[in-house]
Design a protein around this motif. Structure first.
Motif, PDB file in Angstrom:
ATOM      1  N   GLN A 107       4.806 -15.653 -37.654  1.00  0.00           N
ATOM      2  CA  GLN A 107       4.061 -15.575 -39.005  1.00  0.00           C
ATOM      3  C   GLN A 107       4.437 -16.635 -39.886  1.00  0.00           C
ATOM      4  O   GLN A 107       4.651 -16.513 -41.181  1.00  0.00           O
ATOM      5  CB  GLN A 107       4.236 -14.319 -39.639  1.00  0.00           C
ATOM      6  N   SER A 154      -6.350 -28.528 -46.632  1.00  0.00           N
ATOM      7  CA  SER A 154      -6.695 -29.091 -45.280  1.00  0.00           C
ATOM      8  C   SER A 154      -7.430 -30.607 -45.413  1.00  0.00           C
ATOM      9  O   SER A 154      -7.438 -31.227 -44.568  1.00  0.00           O
ATOM     10  CB  SER A 154      -8.108 -28.349 -44.730  1.00  0.00           C
ATOM     11  N   PHE A 184      -2.162 -23.223 -34.990  1.00  0.00           N
ATOM     12  CA  PHE A 184      -1.186 -22.180 -35.741  1.00  0.00           C
ATOM     13  C   PHE A 184      -1.177 -20.820 -34.854  1.00  0.00           C
ATOM     14  O   PHE A 184      -0.305 -20.022 -35.260  1.00  0.00           O
ATOM     15  CB  PHE A 184      -1.891 -22.215 -37.070  1.00  0.00           C
ATOM     16  N   LEU A 188      -4.336 -32.545 -45.135  1.00  0.00           N
ATOM     17  CA  LEU A 188      -4.056 -32.589 -43.811  1.00  0.00           C
ATOM     18  C   LEU A 188      -4.965 -33.534 -42.850  1.00  0.00           C
ATOM     19  O   LEU A 188      -4.480 -34.295 -42.176  1.00  0.00           O
ATOM     20  CB  LEU A 188      -4.079 -31.183 -43.269  1.00  0.00           C
ATOM     21  N   SER A 220      -0.934 -26.325 -41.133  1.00  0.00           N
ATOM     22  CA  SER A 220      -2.324 -25.653 -40.569  1.00  0.00           C
ATOM     23  C   SER A 220      -2.020 -24.185 -40.680  1.00  0.00           C
ATOM     24  O   SER A 220      -3.184 -23.276 -41.251  1.00  0.00           O
ATOM     25  CB  SER A 220      -2.687 -25.792 -39.238  1.00  0.00           C
ATOM     26  N   LYS A 243      -3.487 -28.956 -35.515  1.00  0.00           N
ATOM     27  CA  LYS A 243      -4.302 -27.787 -35.882  1.00  0.00           C
ATOM     28  C   LYS A 243      -4.062 -26.522 -35.424  1.00  0.00           C
ATOM     29  O   LYS A 243      -4.597 -25.634 -35.696  1.00  0.00           O
ATOM     30  CB  LYS A 243      -5.885 -28.298 -35.572  1.00  0.00           C
ATOM     31  N   PHE A 302      -7.061 -17.132 -45.815  1.00  0.00           N
ATOM     32  CA  PHE A 302      -7.545 -15.649 -45.312  1.00  0.00           C
ATOM     33  C   PHE A 302      -6.689 -14.496 -45.866  1.00  0.00           C
ATOM     34  O   PHE A 302      -6.909 -13.388 -45.222  1.00  0.00           O
ATOM     35  CB  PHE A 302      -7.585 -15.877 -43.787  1.00  0.00           C
ATOM     36  N   SER A 303      -5.588 -14.930 -46.477  1.00  0.00           N
ATOM     37  CA  SER A 303      -4.564 -14.072 -46.855  1.00  0.00           C
ATOM     38  C   SER A 303      -4.690 -13.988 -48.147  1.00  0.00           C
ATOM     39  O   SER A 303      -4.911 -12.833 -48.667  1.00  0.00           O
ATOM     40  CB  SER A 303      -3.207 -14.050 -46.356  1.00  0.00           C
ATOM     41  N   TYR A 304      -4.477 -14.977 -48.764  1.00  0.00           N
ATOM     42  CA  TYR A 304      -4.581 -14.983 -50.269  1.00  0.00           C
ATOM     43  C   TYR A 304      -6.149 -15.220 -50.793  1.00  0.00           C
ATOM     44  O   TYR A 304      -6.333 -15.231 -52.206  1.00  0.00           O
ATOM     45  CB  TYR A 304      -3.851 -16.159 -51.043  1.00  0.00           C
ATOM     46  N   TYR A 305      -7.105 -15.470 -50.077  1.00  0.00           N
ATOM     47  CA  TYR A 305      -8.231 -15.840 -50.296  1.00  0.00           C
ATOM     48  C   TYR A 305      -8.598 -17.135 -51.438  1.00  0.00           C
ATOM     49  O   TYR A 305      -9.442 -17.161 -51.758  1.00  0.00           O
ATOM     50  CB  TYR A 305      -8.934 -14.610 -50.967  1.00  0.00           C
ATOM     51  N   GLU A 306      -7.564 -17.986 -51.559  1.00  0.00           N
ATOM     52  CA  GLU A 306      -7.851 -18.887 -52.459  1.00  0.00           C
ATOM     53  C   GLU A 306      -8.389 -20.134 -51.674  1.00  0.00           C
ATOM     54  O   GLU A 306      -7.870 -21.015 -51.030  1.00  0.00           O
ATOM     55  CB  GLU A 306      -6.467 -19.472 -52.827  1.00  0.00           C
ATOM     56  N   MET A 307      -9.716 -20.198 -51.506  1.00  0.00           N
ATOM     57  CA  MET A 307     -10.335 -21.083 -50.834  1.00  0.00           C
ATOM     58  C   MET A 307     -10.417 -22.506 -51.195  1.00  0.00           C
ATOM     59  O   MET A 307     -10.362 -23.441 -50.629  1.00  0.00           O
ATOM     60  CB  MET A 307     -11.767 -20.686 -50.633  1.00  0.00           C
ATOM     61  N   TYR A 325      -4.305 -21.341 -43.436  1.00  0.00           N
ATOM     62  CA  TYR A 325      -4.903 -20.251 -42.909  1.00  0.00           C
ATOM     63  C   TYR A 325      -4.458 -18.889 -43.834  1.00  0.00           C
ATOM     64  O   TYR A 325      -5.123 -18.279 -44.168  1.00  0.00           O
ATOM     65  CB  TYR A 325      -4.376 -19.841 -41.385  1.00  0.00           C
ATOM     66  N   ARG A 326      -2.934 -19.070 -44.220  1.00  0.00           N
ATOM     67  CA  ARG A 326      -2.621 -17.956 -45.221  1.00  0.00           C
ATOM     68  C   ARG A 326      -2.975 -18.041 -46.512  1.00  0.00           C
ATOM     69  O   ARG A 326      -3.511 -17.145 -47.075  1.00  0.00           O
ATOM     70  CB  ARG A 326      -0.917 -18.150 -45.174  1.00  0.00           C
TER      71      ARG A 326
END
Lengths: 292, 449
Positions: A237, A268, A229, A271, A248, A227, A256-261, A252-253
């Motif tokens: 990066q 996840s 990163f 994973l 992991s 878990k 929180f970068s692409y916002y594709e929840m 995150y990317r």
């Protein structure tokens, strides 16, 4: 149930209450929520959300980067058994009377309590390919083309592994030290009388005796590492060329970068399934080598 | 014994569940809590004992508060006792933007916020967070900010007002150029010219060219603006021949000419290119206006040489209608859910039409035509006039260019980076890298709704 027992139970609940509340609010509920998101195309803050069924999982199974991230994760996790093995040896050495024992113990444990970002920056300097001390040293001992570490896709994960081995070593070592202190000295004496010496004692007596500890460290070490990163995010990066993108970090990317929840939830949960699977394998495999 | 095993099994399960939660629950790194409410407080006015309402506004921006924003809000607050503005800084990276988006989603007092990139603005529009500014009829953004403002329109509407003007450009060490007998390059120079300049300017002690990581892709984005991100048939254009030429020139400058640091060297040592340039360790620096903050600070970065400016070169003479990367920026939006939209609009107009001037000293040039350009230039150059070549500064930094706003989605930016990195680290052939780039981009395009 007697009144006394009831009272004791109440106190017990009161003691674990705050923790349980925290875990429920911040771990269990979000986890369940993310399970719901798994079936949607939810993008952060966007109210326009659709049910997509297993769409995210289908996409995942065709996602090349996911497979690359899986491979990278496996390479990353390889550092855990290595670190455990080294920690065992260090603990053995420091369990005996050596000079500066307490100081050395503290030194080995230091990385574990140091800020991850600080660690990241120091190691980045150490690994710097042209002017970094590590490659300077390698050149000084006659290696003409030392590895490029973070500047090539082939060695970047190796460098991360080295950092991670060093980082986890202290924690593993402390647990091993505790286990070694607990060893039944009668067994060791008996072995000695029977003529076991040095390495044989370690391999035939001590290693099997601490196997429950090894098992614990393997399970928790793998879960802790899978878990992680932060340290990778700080150093590479995920680069160069995605060579250090582990699952992991990909979660995150994506989140929180692409916002594709929705998609991030799918990754996840896959994973999670993988971790559970690995842990179960270890759980059932332990009968073969763990001696309680 | 059996019970024990169950306990341990459920413990393992609990461990794994909490791991997952840790992965997914890492979001809004501690959102700022604001007194919130409707953002109004009642105060006794000193004169009549009548109650007047003071409106409180909060503005979120990415510039450190001491680099201008504090002076801006102080000036406003002094003039407008009934509308008090507070500035909240967020770092303009993934985590910082997440913090802002969390505040917007949960209504934690962000009345105004600055967008620095088109994809982020679009996200916020989709989420219903940015107010459609056409509801205010008393201000003509196109007229005030000029033609390029319309690049920030989404579906024909403004959801934020671009407030600054600035392109990326080259910083030149004029003394080194003079010593090498090289003139300040013309506005229409190319990467081939740049390569020649770098080669001639390079010495044993100094680089010919340094490039700032933040603008690595600007010349490439300019090409994409000229030729299109996708071809006529809708497939990726990331492998366009002009881009290939650009990557190959840059590569050769690193490895054949050695006039610029290799990509691996720059990345692994987090090279501080701006301070290196200001120390005189490079003849040229490819960057933008954001360097002024350091260049004007002669205490920390003392220098004796003069700085001149040039435009970012075109990729090649074949690049038709090349536009400069940058243009208008710092797009200020009003939160669609703010309780005080009218007050926020008052502030926004004031800010754009000159209120923001204190930020010019840090290189943020106001875009509004109501701001006197000389005044901004004077602020920018206060005390350091003799350290710049004023002529090229006026032509480049304050010049009028056709510009474009970069709007590649982050996913595409990442796809492209992962592939060109391999080429620039000499681990893949250029053609293979470009083919891979285009293929992954095509996959991405297919996924888009």
């Amino acid at each position: 149930m007697s009144g006394w027992r009831k009272k004791e139970r109440l106190w017990g609940l009161l003691f674990i209450g705050p923790n349980l509340l925290g875990v429920t609010l911040f771990f269990i509920l979000p986890a369940l929520f993310s399970f719901g998101l798994l079936f949607t195309d939810y993008r952060f803050a966007n109210p326009d959300m659709n049910f997509v069924g297993l769409g995210n999982l289908k996409r995942l199974f065709h996602d090349e980067l996911f497979y690359l991230a899986l491979k990278n994760t496996a390479l990353f996790l390889a550092s855990v058994p290595v670190s455990i093995g080294l920690a065992f040896l260090v603990a053995l050495a420091l369990n005996k009377s050596v000079y500066l024992r307490s100081l050395l113990r503290a030194m080995f444990f230091m990385p574990y309590i140091t800020s991850g970002i600080a660690i990241a920056f120091v190691w980045m300097l150490l690994f710097q390919p042209s002017k970094g001390p590590i490659n300077q040293l390698l050149r000084a001992v006659g290696i003409e083309n030392p590895p490029g570490w973070f500047s090539t896709t082939d060695t970047s994960m190796l460098a991360i592994d080295i950092i991670w081995i060093w980082f986890m070593l202290g924690y593993f070592m402390i647990i091993y030290l505790a286990a070694l202190q607990e060893l039944n000295s009668e067994l060791l004496e008996a072995a000695k009388i029977d003529g076991a010496r040095g390495w044989v004692t370690v391999r035939r007596i001590i290693w099997p005796l601490v196997s429950p500890t090894t098992f614990l460290l393997l399970v928790t070490g793998l879960i802790m590492s899978i878990k992680t990163f932060g340290i990778i995010q700080a150093i590479t990066q995920g680069g160069p060329g995605n060579s250090t993108t582990i699952v992991s970090l990909y979660v995150y990317r994506t989140a929180f970068s692409y916002y594709e929840m929705g998609y991030a939830s799918a990754i996840s949960w896959v994973l999670f399934a993988i971790i559970l699977f690995i842990t179960l394998i270890q759980w059932f495999g332990q009968k073969k080598w763990v001696h309680y | 014994m059996k019970r024990n095993r169950w306990m341990s099994a459920s413990l393992v399960l609990a461990l794994t569940v909490s791991l997952l939660a840790a992965c997914s629950g890492n979001g809004g790194n501690g959102g700022e809590v604001n007194s919130g409410g409707n953002g109004k407080t009642e105060t006794e006015s000193s004169s009549g004992g009548k109650k007047t309402e003071v409106i409180k506004l909060k503005m979120w921006g990415g510039v450190p508060v001491e680099a201008g924003p504090q002076a801006v809000v102080d000036a406003w607050n002094a003039e407008h006792p009934d509308i008090q503005v507070e500035y909240e800084r967020f770092v303009n990276d993934d985590a910082g933007n997440m913090k802002l988006d969390t505040a917007l989603t949960t209504g934690q007092g962000a009345d105004l916020f600055v967008n620095y990139a088109m994809p982020r603005l679009k996200q916020r529009i989709d989420a219903g967070q940015a107010l459609d500014l056409s509801e205010f009829a008393d201000y003509n953004i196109d007229e005030q900010m000029g033609r390029d403002a319309s690049q920030w329109k989404v579906d024909g509407k403004y959801y934020g007002m671009p407030t600054t003007r600035g392109i990326s450009f080259m910083w030149l060490n004029k003394d080194m150029l003079d010593a090498a007998g090289l003139p300040i390059p013309p506005a229409d120079w190319t990467w081939a010219d740049l390569r020649e300049y770098a080669k001639k300017l390079k010495t044993d002690a100094t680089w010919g060219l340094l490039r700032h990581e933040a603008i690595f892709m600007n010349p490439f984005n300019s090409v994409l603006e000229s030729v299109g991100v996708t071809r006529a048939d809708g497939t990726s254009n990331l492998d366009h021949p002009l881009l290939k030429e650009g990557f190959s020139t840059w590569h050769d400058m690193m490895f054949a000419d050695k006039s610029t640091p290799t990509y691996g060297e720059q990345m692994t040592s987090k090279m501080p290119v701006d301070t290196m340039f200001l120390k005189g360790e490079s003849a040229m620096l490819d960057a933008g206006g954001f360097i002024f903050r350091n260049a004007n600070n002669l205490t920390d970065n003392p220098r004796t040489f003069k700085i001149a400016f040039a435009t970012t070169p075109r990729m090649s003479a074949d690049q038709q209608g090349a536009k400069a990367a940058g243009g208008l920026g710092d797009v200020l939006s009003i939160n669609a859910k703010s309780a005080n939209k009218e007050a926020a609009w008052q502030f926004l107009k004031w800010y754009a039409d000159g209120g923001m001037l204190p930020m010019a000293a840090g290189g943020r040039i106001p875009a509004s035509k109501s701001v006197n350009g000389d005044e901004a230039a004077a602020l920018l150059l206060k005390g350091v006039e003799d350290k710049y070549d004023i002529d090229s500064l006026k032509k480049v930094v304050f010049g009028q260019f056709e510009t474009f706003v970069e709007s590649l989605p982050q996913q595409v930016v990442d796809i492209r980076k992962a592939e060109y990195e391999k080429y620039l680290l000499q681990q893949a052939e250029l053609d293979a890298s470009l083919a891979e780039m285009a293929e992954k981009h095509n996959e991405f395009l297919k996924q888009q709704p």
